[in-house]
Write a protein that holds these residues in place. Sequence first.
Motif, PDB file in Angstrom:
ATOM      1  N   VAL A 148     -10.246   3.406   4.078  1.00  0.00           N
ATOM      2  CA  VAL A 148     -10.277   1.944   3.918  1.00  0.00           C
ATOM      3  C   VAL A 148     -11.197   1.276   4.932  1.00  0.00           C
ATOM      4  O   VAL A 148     -11.473   1.812   6.014  1.00  0.00           O
ATOM      5  CB  VAL A 148      -8.860   1.346   4.062  1.00  0.00           C
ATOM      6  N   TYR A 149     -11.663   0.052   4.555  1.00  0.00           N
ATOM      7  CA  TYR A 149     -12.250  -0.883   5.512  1.00  0.00           C
ATOM      8  C   TYR A 149     -11.094  -1.716   6.054  1.00  0.00           C
ATOM      9  O   TYR A 149     -10.386  -2.365   5.279  1.00  0.00           O
ATOM     10  CB  TYR A 149     -13.248  -1.826   4.840  1.00  0.00           C
ATOM     11  N   LEU A 150     -10.918  -1.738   7.362  1.00  0.00           N
ATOM     12  CA  LEU A 150      -9.778  -2.476   7.922  1.00  0.00           C
ATOM     13  C   LEU A 150      -9.873  -3.977   7.672  1.00  0.00           C
ATOM     14  O   LEU A 150      -8.862  -4.671   7.643  1.00  0.00           O
ATOM     15  CB  LEU A 150      -9.658  -2.198   9.423  1.00  0.00           C
ATOM     16  N   LYS A 151     -11.076  -4.493   7.482  1.00  0.00           N
ATOM     17  CA  LYS A 151     -11.180  -5.924   7.221  1.00  0.00           C
ATOM     18  C   LYS A 151     -10.740  -6.266   5.787  1.00  0.00           C
ATOM     19  O   LYS A 151     -10.527  -7.434   5.470  1.00  0.00           O
ATOM     20  CB  LYS A 151     -12.608  -6.417   7.468  1.00  0.00           C
ATOM     21  N   TRP A 152     -10.609  -5.248   4.935  1.00  0.00           N
ATOM     22  CA  TRP A 152     -10.112  -5.449   3.569  1.00  0.00           C
ATOM     23  C   TRP A 152      -8.651  -5.035   3.444  1.00  0.00           C
ATOM     24  O   TRP A 152      -7.839  -5.757   2.865  1.00  0.00           O
ATOM     25  CB  TRP A 152     -10.947  -4.643   2.572  1.00  0.00           C
ATOM     26  N   ILE A 153      -8.336  -3.856   3.937  1.00  0.00           N
ATOM     27  CA  ILE A 153      -6.988  -3.280   3.805  1.00  0.00           C
ATOM     28  C   ILE A 153      -6.518  -2.819   5.184  1.00  0.00           C
ATOM     29  O   ILE A 153      -7.191  -2.003   5.823  1.00  0.00           O
ATOM     30  CB  ILE A 153      -6.979  -2.076   2.837  1.00  0.00           C
ATOM     31  N   ASN A 154      -5.377  -3.326   5.634  1.00  0.00           N
ATOM     32  CA  ASN A 154      -4.857  -2.960   6.953  1.00  0.00           C
ATOM     33  C   ASN A 154      -3.476  -2.313   6.789  1.00  0.00           C
ATOM     34  O   ASN A 154      -2.461  -3.001   6.709  1.00  0.00           O
ATOM     35  CB  ASN A 154      -4.758  -4.198   7.833  1.00  0.00           C
ATOM     36  N   PRO A 155      -3.415  -0.984   6.707  1.00  0.00           N
ATOM     37  CA  PRO A 155      -2.144  -0.298   6.434  1.00  0.00           C
ATOM     38  C   PRO A 155      -1.091  -0.567   7.508  1.00  0.00           C
ATOM     39  O   PRO A 155      -1.416  -0.796   8.676  1.00  0.00           O
ATOM     40  CB  PRO A 155      -2.537   1.184   6.417  1.00  0.00           C
ATOM     41  N   ASN A 156       0.179  -0.514   7.105  1.00  0.00           N
ATOM     42  CA  ASN A 156       1.266  -0.759   8.058  1.00  0.00           C
ATOM     43  C   ASN A 156       1.603   0.510   8.849  1.00  0.00           C
ATOM     44  O   ASN A 156       0.896   1.518   8.782  1.00  0.00           O
ATOM     45  CB  ASN A 156       2.505  -1.312   7.335  1.00  0.00           C
ATOM     46  N   SER A 157       2.705   0.472   9.579  1.00  0.00           N
ATOM     47  CA  SER A 157       3.061   1.574  10.479  1.00  0.00           C
ATOM     48  C   SER A 157       3.506   2.843   9.769  1.00  0.00           C
ATOM     49  O   SER A 157       3.738   3.873  10.418  1.00  0.00           O
ATOM     50  CB  SER A 157       4.173   1.117  11.438  1.00  0.00           C
ATOM     51  N   ASP A 158       3.618   2.803   8.436  1.00  0.00           N
ATOM     52  CA  ASP A 158       3.933   4.031   7.692  1.00  0.00           C
ATOM     53  C   ASP A 158       2.766   5.010   7.711  1.00  0.00           C
ATOM     54  O   ASP A 158       2.928   6.178   7.346  1.00  0.00           O
ATOM     55  CB  ASP A 158       4.275   3.698   6.236  1.00  0.00           C
ATOM     56  N   TRP A 159       1.591   4.506   8.108  1.00  0.00           N
ATOM     57  CA  TRP A 159       0.378   5.321   8.075  1.00  0.00           C
ATOM     58  C   TRP A 159      -0.122   5.580   9.495  1.00  0.00           C
ATOM     59  O   TRP A 159       0.010   4.741  10.377  1.00  0.00           O
ATOM     60  CB  TRP A 159      -0.715   4.610   7.271  1.00  0.00           C
ATOM     61  N   VAL A 160      -0.746   6.734   9.681  1.00  0.00           N
ATOM     62  CA  VAL A 160      -1.313   7.115  10.979  1.00  0.00           C
ATOM     63  C   VAL A 160      -2.833   7.150  10.879  1.00  0.00           C
ATOM     64  O   VAL A 160      -3.384   7.774   9.960  1.00  0.00           O
ATOM     65  CB  VAL A 160      -0.792   8.500  11.427  1.00  0.00           C
ATOM     66  N   LYS A 161      -3.506   6.468  11.812  1.00  0.00           N
ATOM     67  CA  LYS A 161      -4.979   6.512  11.822  1.00  0.00           C
ATOM     68  C   LYS A 161      -5.424   7.871  12.331  1.00  0.00           C
ATOM     69  O   LYS A 161      -5.083   8.271  13.446  1.00  0.00           O
ATOM     70  CB  LYS A 161      -5.539   5.397  12.685  1.00  0.00           C
ATOM     71  N   VAL A 162      -6.198   8.563  11.508  1.00  0.00           N
ATOM     72  CA  VAL A 162      -6.603   9.935  11.828  1.00  0.00           C
ATOM     73  C   VAL A 162      -8.057  10.004  12.282  1.00  0.00           C
ATOM     74  O   VAL A 162      -8.394  10.767  13.185  1.00  0.00           O
ATOM     75  CB  VAL A 162      -6.389  10.862  10.611  1.00  0.00           C
ATOM     76  N   ALA A 163      -8.933   9.215  11.636  1.00  0.00           N
ATOM     77  CA  ALA A 163     -10.363   9.317  11.951  1.00  0.00           C
ATOM     78  C   ALA A 163     -11.101   8.095  11.438  1.00  0.00           C
ATOM     79  O   ALA A 163     -10.532   7.243  10.741  1.00  0.00           O
ATOM     80  CB  ALA A 163     -10.952  10.584  11.319  1.00  0.00           C
ATOM     81  N   GLU A 164     -12.383   8.033  11.794  1.00  0.00           N
ATOM     82  CA  GLU A 164     -13.252   6.999  11.232  1.00  0.00           C
ATOM     83  C   GLU A 164     -14.652   7.564  11.053  1.00  0.00           C
ATOM     84  O   GLU A 164     -15.157   8.306  11.900  1.00  0.00           O
ATOM     85  CB  GLU A 164     -13.281   5.754  12.110  1.00  0.00           C
ATOM     86  N   PHE A 165     -15.238   7.241   9.926  1.00  0.00           N
ATOM     87  CA  PHE A 165     -16.626   7.587   9.640  1.00  0.00           C
ATOM     88  C   PHE A 165     -17.465   6.338   9.894  1.00  0.00           C
ATOM     89  O   PHE A 165     -17.268   5.312   9.226  1.00  0.00           O
ATOM     90  CB  PHE A 165     -16.805   8.012   8.178  1.00  0.00           C
ATOM     91  N   GLU A 166     -18.399   6.412  10.820  1.00  0.00           N
ATOM     92  CA  GLU A 166     -19.261   5.258  11.087  1.00  0.00           C
ATOM     93  C   GLU A 166     -20.699   5.577  10.696  1.00  0.00           C
ATOM     94  O   GLU A 166     -21.284   6.559  11.160  1.00  0.00           O
ATOM     95  CB  GLU A 166     -19.235   4.870  12.564  1.00  0.00           C
ATOM     96  N   THR A 167     -21.249   4.748   9.826  1.00  0.00           N
ATOM     97  CA  THR A 167     -22.655   4.878   9.444  1.00  0.00           C
ATOM     98  C   THR A 167     -23.496   4.269  10.551  1.00  0.00           C
ATOM     99  O   THR A 167     -23.378   3.070  10.840  1.00  0.00           O
ATOM    100  CB  THR A 167     -22.928   4.155   8.119  1.00  0.00           C
TER     101      THR A 167
ATOM    102  N   VAL B 117       0.842  -1.202   0.000  1.00  0.00           N
ATOM    103  CA  VAL B 117       0.000   0.000   0.000  1.00  0.00           C
ATOM    104  C   VAL B 117       0.877   1.252   0.000  1.00  0.00           C
ATOM    105  O   VAL B 117       0.623   2.211  -0.735  1.00  0.00           O
ATOM    106  CB  VAL B 117      -0.959   0.003   1.209  1.00  0.00           C
ATOM    107  N   THR B 118       1.922   1.240   0.814  1.00  0.00           N
ATOM    108  CA  THR B 118       2.826   2.381   0.897  1.00  0.00           C
ATOM    109  C   THR B 118       3.521   2.628  -0.436  1.00  0.00           C
ATOM    110  O   THR B 118       3.628   3.774  -0.902  1.00  0.00           O
ATOM    111  CB  THR B 118       3.884   2.148   1.996  1.00  0.00           C
ATOM    112  N   ASN B 119       3.982   1.553  -1.070  1.00  0.00           N
ATOM    113  CA  ASN B 119       4.708   1.688  -2.342  1.00  0.00           C
ATOM    114  C   ASN B 119       3.810   2.237  -3.447  1.00  0.00           C
ATOM    115  O   ASN B 119       4.200   3.133  -4.195  1.00  0.00           O
ATOM    116  CB  ASN B 119       5.292   0.335  -2.758  1.00  0.00           C
ATOM    117  N   LEU B 120       2.600   1.688  -3.558  1.00  0.00           N
ATOM    118  CA  LEU B 120       1.672   2.166  -4.582  1.00  0.00           C
ATOM    119  C   LEU B 120       1.251   3.608  -4.325  1.00  0.00           C
ATOM    120  O   LEU B 120       1.138   4.414  -5.260  1.00  0.00           O
ATOM    121  CB  LEU B 120       0.427   1.275  -4.631  1.00  0.00           C
ATOM    122  N   ALA B 121       0.996   3.926  -3.073  1.00  0.00           N
ATOM    123  CA  ALA B 121       0.593   5.291  -2.732  1.00  0.00           C
ATOM    124  C   ALA B 121       1.693   6.288  -3.097  1.00  0.00           C
ATOM    125  O   ALA B 121       1.416   7.368  -3.642  1.00  0.00           O
ATOM    126  CB  ALA B 121       0.264   5.385  -1.245  1.00  0.00           C
TER     127      ALA B 121
END
Length: 499
Positions: free
Chosen positions: A435-454, A421-425
């Motif tokens: 992202v949906y975490l159950k589909w894509i789980n980013p590594n430590s290069d990324w920081v979780k900032v927020a979540e939108f919950e329906t 994910v990091t390389n492609l980005a």
Amino acid sequence: MTKKKWFLLTFVLFAIHFVAVLAWVSDGFTHFNYTLDDPYIHLQLARNIWHGHYGFNSAELSAPSSSVLWPLVLAPFSSFGFYELVPLVLNIILSLCFAGYLFKILEKRGWSERATFLVTLLGLLVINCVGLALTGLEHVLQILVVLVIVDKILMRFPDEKVGDQNDVSVAGILALALLIRYEMLVFWVAIVGFYILSRQFRKAVLVGSLSLLPLVMFSLFLSFLKLGFLPASVMAKTKSHEVFPLSLLGNVWANVVSRPGMMLILLTLVAVALCVKSKKANITNLWIIITPAVLHILVGRFGWFYRYEVYIYLYLSLLILMLIDFKKMKSSWVAVWTVFFVIVYWPYLGSVGKLRQACRNIYYQQGVTVDFLNKYLPEAIGTNDIGYVGFKHPFYVLDLYGLASKEALDYRLHAPNFDWVTNLAKEHNVEVIFVYLKWINPNSDWVKVAEFETTERSVVLGYPILWVYAKPTRVAGLRKDLIEFQKTIQRDPIKLRIY
């Protein structure tokens, strides 16, 4: 009443039903979006096709559509102001054609006007024709072509030869079917196999090769573009990390233990029993009944908002109706058969009640995401559900699921972790992903900032929570934008949590 009046009454009642449902899902015609994210993929692809490019993003080749034909049908309308509504308009027209054609098929089988009227209306309701139309996808066209196959190729089933008309006509119908959806290959196998079993080898070769030719040419086109031989939307459904026999067995097991799979088996067994009872259970008739059902159970899918299996249900239901002599049947048995079909199709009949919620799901997840992007992030972003976002956001959208990016698809299916994910980005200058975490789980290069919950009930979402990740240098600015945006969605069924 005359036949013409019964026919018009069918049209009028179905049109009233359609308008009523459309008014309901669009909040009194004030706002409309489709019940799924997928039609926006087709719309975006079709727009790029019209400009001479095959792909979801204008700077990237891809094959995100599982239908060869549907984006080509949409493409000429891409410059129209009402372009987004074109799939709906086309599906309304196709639904009315389906209603009229079903009426005519039953009428040709010698049914009374009243019986034809009642069965046509019941058929339109139980297969959820309106619901299929509101997906904005090619499924109404698909079931219409199933009617054509039954009427033109199997019109004298089970009494006389199948497909005994002009070879080119049969090949043309099958070619059209294959271009609509790949699942229609089950009918290609059934018809060509029939010719072989009945020793019509010339017909088998001619019809088989001519009908496959357009699909083969499309595969060669994709290969020329270095996209493989099948669309990414087809390949995305595979589990390529598994050995093929294990993957096949897993798919069969999942199908046969599901309610839709059980109902498909039930329809098949009932059709076979009726064929035996009528003393017409020769090998070719049984082949025509059993083969499509078995193939769908082997390699097909069920579900995803009541879409994937409707075509094969309709096919078997029509064969059953062709095997039943309703003229000599007592009213009590007519009631039994009515109850049987209602039980089989009950989830599809009941799915009408989920249509408005499906529209709201798309609007309050993907729609809210687009609102935020267009106000605060005029740049390339990444996500794993690309349709609505990619169609509405005027910048590059990196598809982390892989429908619009062959590279991402290959990584997702084969890579042992999500470092890719990091390389492609980085390659596409993407610094914020949704992202949906159950589909894509980013590594430590990324920081979780927020979540939108329906917060409303989810009926079509991949997951009710959409997580926002960013590169460390973007976190502070993104948090500020999210805090500002949060004020605008206070009354919406969305919880925005900022970390």
